[in-house]
Design a protein around this motif. Structure first.
Motif, PDB file in Angstrom:
ATOM      1  N   THR A  53       4.834  -0.500   3.180  1.00  0.00           N
ATOM      2  CA  THR A  53       3.640  -0.832   3.949  1.00  0.00           C
ATOM      3  C   THR A  53       2.773  -1.839   3.211  1.00  0.00           C
ATOM      4  O   THR A  53       2.771  -1.903   1.977  1.00  0.00           O
ATOM      5  CB  THR A  53       2.822   0.431   4.281  1.00  0.00           C
ATOM      6  N   MET A  54       2.020  -2.612   4.024  1.00  0.00           N
ATOM      7  CA  MET A  54       1.135  -3.647   3.496  1.00  0.00           C
ATOM      8  C   MET A  54      -0.209  -3.578   4.186  1.00  0.00           C
ATOM      9  O   MET A  54      -0.290  -3.261   5.374  1.00  0.00           O
ATOM     10  CB  MET A  54       1.744  -5.033   3.740  1.00  0.00           C
ATOM     11  N   ASP A  55      -1.240  -3.912   3.463  1.00  0.00           N
ATOM     12  CA  ASP A  55      -2.604  -3.938   3.981  1.00  0.00           C
ATOM     13  C   ASP A  55      -2.845  -5.242   4.737  1.00  0.00           C
ATOM     14  O   ASP A  55      -2.044  -6.176   4.680  1.00  0.00           O
ATOM     15  CB  ASP A  55      -3.578  -3.825   2.807  1.00  0.00           C
ATOM     16  N   VAL A  56      -3.983  -5.315   5.408  1.00  0.00           N
ATOM     17  CA  VAL A  56      -4.417  -6.531   6.086  1.00  0.00           C
ATOM     18  C   VAL A  56      -4.489  -7.667   5.058  1.00  0.00           C
ATOM     19  O   VAL A  56      -4.883  -7.461   3.918  1.00  0.00           O
ATOM     20  CB  VAL A  56      -5.813  -6.311   6.726  1.00  0.00           C
ATOM     21  N   THR A 108       0.811  -1.226   0.000  1.00  0.00           N
ATOM     22  CA  THR A 108       0.000   0.000   0.000  1.00  0.00           C
ATOM     23  C   THR A 108       0.839   1.270   0.000  1.00  0.00           C
ATOM     24  O   THR A 108       0.291   2.352  -0.087  1.00  0.00           O
ATOM     25  CB  THR A 108      -0.939   0.044   1.220  1.00  0.00           C
ATOM     26  N   GLY A 109       2.153   1.138   0.108  1.00  0.00           N
ATOM     27  CA  GLY A 109       2.959   2.346   0.109  1.00  0.00           C
ATOM     28  C   GLY A 109       4.446   2.059   0.092  1.00  0.00           C
ATOM     29  O   GLY A 109       4.897   0.983   0.481  1.00  0.00           O
ATOM     30  N   ALA A 110       5.187   3.040  -0.409  1.00  0.00           N
ATOM     31  CA  ALA A 110       6.648   3.022  -0.422  1.00  0.00           C
ATOM     32  C   ALA A 110       7.083   4.456  -0.182  1.00  0.00           C
ATOM     33  O   ALA A 110       7.001   5.290  -1.081  1.00  0.00           O
ATOM     34  CB  ALA A 110       7.168   2.503  -1.757  1.00  0.00           C
ATOM     35  N   SER A 150       0.743  -3.430   8.169  1.00  0.00           N
ATOM     36  CA  SER A 150       2.080  -3.682   8.690  1.00  0.00           C
ATOM     37  C   SER A 150       3.115  -3.041   7.780  1.00  0.00           C
ATOM     38  O   SER A 150       2.800  -2.567   6.692  1.00  0.00           O
ATOM     39  CB  SER A 150       2.321  -5.190   8.805  1.00  0.00           C
ATOM     40  N   HIS A 151       4.350  -3.051   8.240  1.00  0.00           N
ATOM     41  CA  HIS A 151       5.404  -2.439   7.441  1.00  0.00           C
ATOM     42  C   HIS A 151       6.761  -3.055   7.755  1.00  0.00           C
ATOM     43  O   HIS A 151       6.969  -3.625   8.823  1.00  0.00           O
ATOM     44  CB  HIS A 151       5.446  -0.920   7.656  1.00  0.00           C
ATOM     45  N   ILE A 152       7.640  -2.951   6.766  1.00  0.00           N
ATOM     46  CA  ILE A 152       9.039  -3.329   6.917  1.00  0.00           C
ATOM     47  C   ILE A 152       9.866  -2.219   6.280  1.00  0.00           C
ATOM     48  O   ILE A 152       9.347  -1.406   5.506  1.00  0.00           O
ATOM     49  CB  ILE A 152       9.357  -4.696   6.259  1.00  0.00           C
ATOM     50  N   TYR A 153      11.138  -2.171   6.631  1.00  0.00           N
ATOM     51  CA  TYR A 153      12.036  -1.147   6.116  1.00  0.00           C
ATOM     52  C   TYR A 153      13.198  -1.795   5.387  1.00  0.00           C
ATOM     53  O   TYR A 153      13.650  -2.873   5.755  1.00  0.00           O
ATOM     54  CB  TYR A 153      12.596  -0.303   7.265  1.00  0.00           C
ATOM     55  N   VAL A 154      13.696  -1.098   4.361  1.00  0.00           N
ATOM     56  CA  VAL A 154      14.917  -1.520   3.677  1.00  0.00           C
ATOM     57  C   VAL A 154      15.822  -0.300   3.578  1.00  0.00           C
ATOM     58  O   VAL A 154      15.365   0.830   3.445  1.00  0.00           O
ATOM     59  CB  VAL A 154      14.617  -2.133   2.283  1.00  0.00           C
ATOM     60  N   ASP A 155      17.136  -0.541   3.668  1.00  0.00           N
ATOM     61  CA  ASP A 155      18.103   0.541   3.588  1.00  0.00           C
ATOM     62  C   ASP A 155      19.434  -0.004   3.095  1.00  0.00           C
ATOM     63  O   ASP A 155      19.662  -1.219   3.069  1.00  0.00           O
ATOM     64  CB  ASP A 155      18.269   1.199   4.971  1.00  0.00           C
ATOM     65  N   ASN A 156      20.300   0.925   2.719  1.00  0.00           N
ATOM     66  CA  ASN A 156      21.694   0.615   2.416  1.00  0.00           C
ATOM     67  C   ASN A 156      21.799  -0.496   1.373  1.00  0.00           C
ATOM     68  O   ASN A 156      22.470  -1.514   1.597  1.00  0.00           O
ATOM     69  CB  ASN A 156      22.416   0.245   3.721  1.00  0.00           C
TER      70      ASN A 156
END
Length: 190
Positions: free
Chosen positions: A79-82, A60-62, A179-185
């Protein structure tokens, strides 16, 4: 009875330790930053209009976030939806742009999962005018910070014309809330 329970408990803990995913060692080589999310957001989330390429996606988002970063002060929050038990949804986030990754042997990414869910992360590369694609390693992403290494050696002849890099969540987990997760580097190792 207590002895049987004790033996079974030890066996279960031992099995969990054996099958637990350990952190991947970063390979030797020169490392180059591909995206550190400090200069803007070039990533898109696949949503409802992705139907023409498969089932509806729960992404649902970046967006750029200051909530967590493994380097610098920003990361990409995905981000992710239900997603209920009957859902066949998956989350996809992608970067489009023509890139010459010639000579790169590995792609590494730092992830942070603040949720109590375990996601299944996969990276897909698409290259050339024909959008030839290949799937890289799959990793379980439990709660916490993790660095994953993706091997680019399967198609070195395509690395000079990479058109899309996609991050997939194909866990099939039941997500009872957004819910959400993060990515970096995101780095290339040559």
């Amino acid at each position: 009875m207590k002895k049987i329970f004790l033996v079974l408990s030890i066996l279960m803990i031992s099995c969990a330790a054996v099958f637990a995913q350990s952190e991947t060692k970063i390979p030797d080589g020169a490392s180059f930053l591909f995206d550190g999310f400090e200069k803007g957001n070039y990533w898109i989330w696949a949503g409802f209009d992705w139907d023409q390429y498969g089932s509806v996606k729960n992404s649902t988002g970046a967006s750029i976030s200051k909530d967590w970063a493994s380097e610098g002060s920003h990361s990409l929050e995905m981000t992710m939806d239900v997603m209920d038990k009957d859902s066949t949804k998956s989350g996809i986030w992608f970067y489009d742009g023509t890139n010459d990754l010639s000579g790169a042997k590995y792609l590494t990414m730092d992830f942070y999962n603040p949720e109590d869910y375990t996601y299944n992360i996969n990276v897909v590369i698409q290259a050339t005018d024909s959008w030839n694609w290949w799937s890289l390693e799959h990793y379980d992403l439990p709660k916490g910070e993790h660095t994953f290494v993706f091997d680019l050696s399967a198609h070195p002849e395509r690395l000079n014309d990479v058109r899309r890099i996609s991050i997939y969540n194909n866990s099939g987990a039941i997500l009872m809330k957004e819910s959400h997760i993060y990515v970096d580097n995101i780095r290339l190792i040559k």
